[in-house]
Enzyme design. Structure first.
Site, mmCIF file in Angstrom:
data_model
loop_
_atom_site.group_PDB
_atom_site.id
_atom_site.type_symbol
_atom_site.label_atom_id
_atom_site.label_comp_id
_atom_site.label_asym_id
_atom_site.label_seq_id
_atom_site.Cartn_x
_atom_site.Cartn_y
_atom_site.Cartn_z
ATOM 1 N N ASN A 11 -9.487 -2.148 -1.620
ATOM 2 C CA ASN A 11 -8.966 -3.489 -1.930
ATOM 3 C C ASN A 11 -9.707 -4.498 -1.058
ATOM 4 O O ASN A 11 -9.416 -4.628 0.126
ATOM 5 C CB ASN A 11 -7.460 -3.543 -1.644
ATOM 6 C CG ASN A 11 -6.919 -4.945 -1.845
ATOM 7 O OD1 ASN A 11 -7.553 -5.787 -2.476
ATOM 8 N ND2 ASN A 11 -5.732 -5.204 -1.302
ATOM 9 N N LYS A 13 -9.613 -7.684 -1.319
ATOM 10 C CA LYS A 13 -8.899 -8.967 -1.180
ATOM 11 C C LYS A 13 -9.866 -10.109 -1.486
ATOM 12 O O LYS A 13 -10.701 -9.995 -2.375
ATOM 13 C CB LYS A 13 -8.279 -9.084 0.212
ATOM 14 C CG LYS A 13 -7.562 -7.818 0.645
ATOM 15 C CD LYS A 13 -6.771 -7.998 1.891
ATOM 16 C CE LYS A 13 -6.205 -6.650 2.331
ATOM 17 N NZ LYS A 13 -5.102 -6.753 3.237
ATOM 18 N N HIS A 95 0.668 -6.230 -4.964
ATOM 19 C CA HIS A 95 0.280 -6.129 -3.556
ATOM 20 C C HIS A 95 1.194 -7.033 -2.726
ATOM 21 O O HIS A 95 1.593 -8.116 -3.174
ATOM 22 C CB HIS A 95 -1.195 -6.538 -3.375
ATOM 23 C CG HIS A 95 -1.707 -6.217 -2.009
ATOM 24 N ND1 HIS A 95 -1.476 -7.029 -0.927
ATOM 25 C CD2 HIS A 95 -2.406 -5.147 -1.549
ATOM 26 C CE1 HIS A 95 -2.015 -6.470 0.142
ATOM 27 N NE2 HIS A 95 -2.594 -5.325 -0.214
ATOM 28 N N GLU A 97 0.645 -9.014 -0.412
ATOM 29 C CA GLU A 97 0.158 -10.395 -0.209
ATOM 30 C C GLU A 97 0.463 -11.248 -1.432
ATOM 31 O O GLU A 97 0.735 -12.447 -1.310
ATOM 32 C CB GLU A 97 -1.343 -10.371 0.123
ATOM 33 C CG GLU A 97 -1.569 -9.852 1.546
ATOM 34 C CD GLU A 97 -2.886 -9.147 1.763
ATOM 35 O OE1 GLU A 97 -3.793 -9.274 0.932
ATOM 36 O OE2 GLU A 97 -3.012 -8.444 2.789
ATOM 37 N N GLU A 167 2.637 0.936 0.730
ATOM 38 C CA GLU A 167 1.971 0.126 1.752
ATOM 39 C C GLU A 167 3.024 -0.572 2.616
ATOM 40 O O GLU A 167 3.509 -1.651 2.265
ATOM 41 C CB GLU A 167 1.092 -0.927 1.075
ATOM 42 C CG GLU A 167 -0.023 -0.334 0.248
ATOM 43 C CD GLU A 167 -1.246 -1.232 0.274
ATOM 44 O OE1 GLU A 167 -2.302 -0.743 0.663
ATOM 45 O OE2 GLU A 167 -1.136 -2.412 -0.070
ATOM 46 N N GLY A 173 -3.400 -4.585 7.621
ATOM 47 C CA GLY A 173 -4.269 -5.507 8.350
ATOM 48 C C GLY A 173 -3.853 -5.723 9.789
ATOM 49 O O GLY A 173 -4.325 -6.644 10.455
ATOM 50 N N SER A 212 -3.991 -0.036 7.240
ATOM 51 C CA SER A 212 -4.871 0.243 8.384
ATOM 52 C C SER A 212 -5.451 1.656 8.364
ATOM 53 O O SER A 212 -5.570 2.290 9.417
ATOM 54 C CB SER A 212 -4.145 -0.048 9.702
ATOM 55 O OG SER A 212 -3.813 -1.420 9.781
HETATM 56 C C1 PEP Z 1 -4.373 -3.442 1.766
HETATM 57 O O1 PEP Z 1 -4.536 -4.648 1.801
HETATM 58 O O2 PEP Z 1 -4.043 -2.910 0.703
HETATM 59 C C2 PEP Z 1 -4.560 -2.693 3.009
HETATM 60 C C3 PEP Z 1 -4.108 -1.479 3.058
HETATM 61 O O3 PEP Z 1 -5.224 -3.338 4.027
HETATM 62 P P1 PEP Z 1 -5.696 -2.714 5.448
HETATM 63 O O4 PEP Z 1 -6.311 -1.365 5.148
HETATM 64 O O5 PEP Z 1 -6.668 -3.684 5.987
HETATM 65 O O6 PEP Z 1 -4.467 -2.566 6.269
#
Ligand code: PEP
Length: 250
Positions: A11, A13, A95, A97, A167, A173, A212
């Site tokens: 992803n 973003k 997601h 976000e 998630e 992040g 992460s």
């Molecule tokens: C994501 O945005 O789906 C995600 C898992 O981000 P990160 O790996 O940066 O935590």
């Protein structure tokens, strides 16, 4: 019990222009480890370039969002037929976000998921609790509510075709990863919720972990019995790191 092929989805973003996408893929496509399914999810504008670069290879391309209507007065939105014509074959939906900054609701997701499936796009439905909810032991309730609501209009016969990404918002992040045990526990719970509707779908559905994931923690997370891959944000922006994560899933 069907063998579930792991999926590693990137992803990106709101990162990477068209030329940066091409640059990434020029390096990455020659080094993709065999085995897991790999999906790249660039911003809308770079989807066409990604599809062109990935044509005839095993790496698939998915979008990061989609409107449920095929067309209409929805300024700034993109529909399933538009994605399909480009050659895109999946879409991230819900997601955190989008839920947090763009008011994506469970009601909208209940409409979007079946539209994606009917169009032939593989939905990657994201669910997860925030830090306060985890701290107050609401994780199970939040996941139950999201899964039940978001998949309410998907028939039992199509449930196994959805990909779910667990998630935890507190791990996205932030550099703070769920422990392998936390990821396994939440993903087993999600599989149990699917099982309550269809045992066959529960055995087939791929449930990913996201939050992460990095080359040095991917192996442990991905070795959990119910974890069928990962949705990777930050670490998927680097071709070497993403390839190392894919390697850890083999
Ligand atoms: C994501 O945005 O789906 C995600 C898992 O981000 P990160 O790996 O940066 O935590």
């Amino acid at each position: 019990m069907p063998e579930r092929a792991p999926i590693l989805a990137a992803n990106w973003k709101m990162h990477k222009t068209v030329s940066e996408t091409e640059e990434f893929l020029d390096e990455f496509l020659g080094n993709v480890p065999d085995g897991p399914e790999v999906v790249i999810c660039p911003p809308f504008l770079a989807l066409g370039a990604a599809v062109a670069r990935c044509a005839d290879g095993p790496v698939r391309v998915a979008a990061q969002n989609m409107h449920e209507e095929a067309e209409g007065a929805f300024t700034g939105e993109v529909s399933a037929p538009m994605l399909l014509e480009l050659g895109v074959d999946g879409v991230i939906l819900g997601h955190s976000e989008r839920r947090q900054y763009f008011a994506e609701s469970d009601e909208a997701l209940a409409r979007k998921v079946p539209v994606a499936l009917d169009a032939g796009l593989e939905p990657i439905l994201c669910v997860g609790e925030n830090e306060a909810q985890r701290d107050s032991d609401e994780t199970e309730g939040i996941l139950t509510r999201q899964i039940e609501a978001d998949l309410a209009n998907v028939g039992e016969e199509r449930l196994g075709d959805v990909v779910i990404a667990y998630e935890p918002i507190w791990a996205i992040g932030t550099g703070r990863t769920a422990t392998p045990e936390q990821a396994q526990e939440a993903i087993a719970l999600i599989r149990g919720l699917v099982e309550a509707r269809s045992g066959e779908a529960a055995a087939a559905i791929r449930v990913l972990y996201g939050g992460s994931v990095k080359p040095d923690n991917a192996g442990e997370l991905l070795s959990q019995p119910d974890v069928d891959g990962a949705l990777v944000g930050g670490a998927s922006l680097d071709p070497g790191d993403f390839a190392a994560i894919i390697d850890a899933a083999r």
